[in-house]
Design a protein around this motif. Sequence first.
Motif, PDB file in Angstrom:
ATOM      1  N   ALA B   2       0.836  -1.198   0.000  1.00  0.00           N
ATOM      2  CA  ALA B   2       0.000   0.000   0.000  1.00  0.00           C
ATOM      3  C   ALA B   2       0.869   1.245   0.000  1.00  0.00           C
ATOM      4  CB  ALA B   2      -0.898  -0.008   1.235  1.00  0.00           C
ATOM      5  N   ILE B  14     -15.574   6.004  -0.437  1.00  0.00           N
ATOM      6  CA  ILE B  14     -16.464   6.178   0.697  1.00  0.00           C
ATOM      7  C   ILE B  14     -17.417   5.001   0.798  1.00  0.00           C
ATOM      8  CG2 ILE B  14     -16.458   8.649   1.016  1.00  0.00           C
ATOM      9  CD1 ILE B  14     -18.361   8.965  -1.162  1.00  0.00           C
ATOM     10  N   PRO B  15     -17.876   4.683   1.993  1.00  0.00           N
ATOM     11  CA  PRO B  15     -18.791   3.558   2.129  1.00  0.00           C
ATOM     12  C   PRO B  15     -20.045   3.785   1.308  1.00  0.00           C
ATOM     13  CG  PRO B  15     -18.085   4.377   4.251  1.00  0.00           C
ATOM     14  CD  PRO B  15     -17.570   5.321   3.241  1.00  0.00           C
ATOM     15  N   GLY B  16     -20.489   2.740   0.666  1.00  0.00           N
ATOM     16  CA  GLY B  16     -21.720   2.855  -0.092  1.00  0.00           C
ATOM     17  C   GLY B  16     -21.544   3.482  -1.455  1.00  0.00           C
ATOM     18  N   ALA B  17     -20.272   3.797  -1.834  1.00  0.00           N
ATOM     19  CA  ALA B  17     -20.071   4.377  -3.152  1.00  0.00           C
ATOM     20  C   ALA B  17     -20.307   3.328  -4.235  1.00  0.00           C
ATOM     21  CB  ALA B  17     -18.670   4.957  -3.259  1.00  0.00           C
ATOM     22  N   SER B  21     -25.191  -3.229  -2.686  1.00  0.00           N
ATOM     23  CA  SER B  21     -25.068  -3.255  -1.232  1.00  0.00           C
ATOM     24  C   SER B  21     -24.286  -4.495  -0.807  1.00  0.00           C
ATOM     25  CB  SER B  21     -26.450  -3.270  -0.594  1.00  0.00           C
ATOM     26  OG  SER B  21     -27.098  -4.475  -0.933  1.00  0.00           O
ATOM     27  N   ARG B  22     -24.012  -4.570   0.496  1.00  0.00           N
ATOM     28  CA  ARG B  22     -23.132  -5.630   0.973  1.00  0.00           C
ATOM     29  C   ARG B  22     -23.775  -7.001   0.889  1.00  0.00           C
ATOM     30  NH1 ARG B  22     -20.098  -5.160   6.050  1.00  0.00           N
ATOM     31  NH2 ARG B  22     -19.047  -6.792   4.926  1.00  0.00           N
ATOM     32  N   GLY B  23     -25.073  -7.081   0.830  1.00  0.00           N
ATOM     33  CA  GLY B  23     -25.708  -8.382   0.749  1.00  0.00           C
ATOM     34  C   GLY B  23     -25.821  -8.908  -0.667  1.00  0.00           C
ATOM     35  N   ARG B 118     -13.448 -13.797  -2.012  1.00  0.00           N
ATOM     36  CA  ARG B 118     -14.130 -12.523  -1.823  1.00  0.00           C
ATOM     37  C   ARG B 118     -13.136 -11.412  -2.124  1.00  0.00           C
ATOM     38  NH1 ARG B 118     -15.743 -11.017   3.286  1.00  0.00           N
ATOM     39  NH2 ARG B 118     -17.740 -10.115   2.841  1.00  0.00           N
ATOM     40  N   GLY B 119     -13.657 -10.345  -2.652  1.00  0.00           N
ATOM     41  CA  GLY B 119     -12.784  -9.212  -2.904  1.00  0.00           C
ATOM     42  C   GLY B 119     -12.352  -8.592  -1.592  1.00  0.00           C
ATOM     43  N   ASP B 120     -11.411  -7.665  -1.687  1.00  0.00           N
ATOM     44  CA  ASP B 120     -10.981  -7.048  -0.432  1.00  0.00           C
ATOM     45  C   ASP B 120     -11.511  -5.623  -0.317  1.00  0.00           C
ATOM     46  OD1 ASP B 120      -9.540  -6.014  -2.417  1.00  0.00           O
ATOM     47  OD2 ASP B 120      -7.565  -6.514  -1.615  1.00  0.00           O
ATOM     48  N   ARG B 121     -12.716  -5.431  -0.788  1.00  0.00           N
ATOM     49  CA  ARG B 121     -13.341  -4.128  -0.626  1.00  0.00           C
ATOM     50  C   ARG B 121     -14.369  -4.240   0.483  1.00  0.00           C
ATOM     51  NH1 ARG B 121     -16.979  -1.904  -2.513  1.00  0.00           N
ATOM     52  NH2 ARG B 121     -17.664  -3.695  -3.679  1.00  0.00           N
ATOM     53  N   ARG B 122     -14.269  -3.336   1.434  1.00  0.00           N
ATOM     54  CA  ARG B 122     -15.153  -3.467   2.583  1.00  0.00           C
ATOM     55  C   ARG B 122     -16.412  -2.627   2.431  1.00  0.00           C
ATOM     56  NH1 ARG B 122     -15.167  -4.644   7.983  1.00  0.00           N
ATOM     57  NH2 ARG B 122     -16.738  -3.427   9.070  1.00  0.00           N
TER      58      ARG B 122
END
Lengths: 379, 123
Positions: B2, B14-17, B21-23, B118-122
């Motif tokens: 990194a 940003i979250p939710g960009a 959705s996460r599900g 799984r990807g590594d995007r949270r």
Amino acid sequence: MFDLPVGQGPVHITLLMGPKLARPVPAEVTEALLSAQITATAGERSGFQLAFDLTKNGIINRRLLPEGFFDPKTRIIVTVSVRGTLDVLFDGLIVRQEVGASNQPGHSTLTVTGEDLTLLLDLEERTARYPNLPPSERVLNILRRYSDYGIRPDVYTEQIAQPPHQDLRVHYQTGTDLQYVTELAQANGYTFYLEPGPNPGQSSARWGPEVRLGIRQHALNVNVDANSTVDQLTFAYDGTAREEPQARWQDPGTRVSTLLPQPAISPLRPPLGKRPTPALKRKTLSGTAKQQREQAEAELLARAAVSADVITGSGSLDVNRHGYILQPRQLVGVRGAGRAYDGDYYVKSVTHTLRPGSFQQNFTISREGLEARSDYVRP
Amino acid sequence: MADIEPYENALGAIPGAHPYSRGSRYHDAEIGIHRQAGGTEVRYAKRRLLPSLDQQETQEHVVGGGERVDLLAQRYFGEPGQWWQIADANPVLDPRELTDEAGRVIDIPLAGGFPSGRGDRRV
């Protein structure tokens, strides 16, 4: 078809433990879990407390405890799945264990307490010099030492650039890595925290501004009859919390000291409320006169930004009814609290309490002014 | 390894960009940009590669009469919208194939297990 046993409900918890590489624990350990309490706070380290049932002839008492399965510095990872959506709740290290032996059968407990992986950064003090490195580079250098625990640095440049001058001053670190990194974050109005996830065994170390933008989490509903997702929610408005810091800076060439202008805090803290609270207190920062000008400006901005949140709310919710896990350190909308207190908030801290059959969350939220900026929250 | 990101990026990831959705099963999908002849940009989700079948921990389920995949998802995960996890764990093209014949044994991923890949995007 419907007489088959139903799966054990919408919330599943998984424990992984191990010295450095965590593996799933034996089934007896998960079955012995009485409660798990996990606290995550913005800008502070997270902690956990797990309580296990300690039967006299159980596998924990006979084998795992003596063999050091719960020893300090054992890594522990807690993941939960809420309605099929996976989440890593916690990634940390055991610090202490307590055994309460009781005369009544079934009342003996083993309580394991610990902190998240920032404990690693806090174990040894070191003195190091960082010539010609701006703060973000220093933080990156420090964080790279801990990559074997799956910590991925997530570092951002400072908002007020501070080009280092090796011939004027060399920055020294005394104390632990965590103290130094947190100190650098506070001097720039940033926060430093570890966020576990997205996969077990990974976490990202964020050294940057708080996440106060983007799409909000699913809104918390209060006082809307059957649609309420929050058990209770109380707000407090403290008018004296916000202060206007003042900093003087002396030019080393001319010896003239000037009052630094008040910076706008909106880049670090995008406004969430319609009516920002005026600062009642004025506070003079000490020691800024002899710093570099950029450093003094950064500290002034940081102090102004950190004290801006005057409205705090706290409450609790049942994850099963809400349907989603409320994540700390992000934004969330609130509905049903009345015109003054509706709108978007920053989630400052969340305490997850898991017991067999229940998943409760206690949270605190904050923002800087009354009234929502928009008419909508994300449902 | 990194690297340091510029300050502006702190406001970008940003979250939710992400549009999903996460599900959603497309939560880890990469978002591509297609440029049409006129120059307009169209965003699309790139193809999702299925996780390999033998790396997931599964339990077996014998299909009974009248079952559907979403009913099974409700039973095992508590959320009918997660039926795609069951479809991912079985070598079928059409999810209806899974529950067509009573008596068929299908694999159900363990709830709470993390699938590989799984990807590594949270966010």
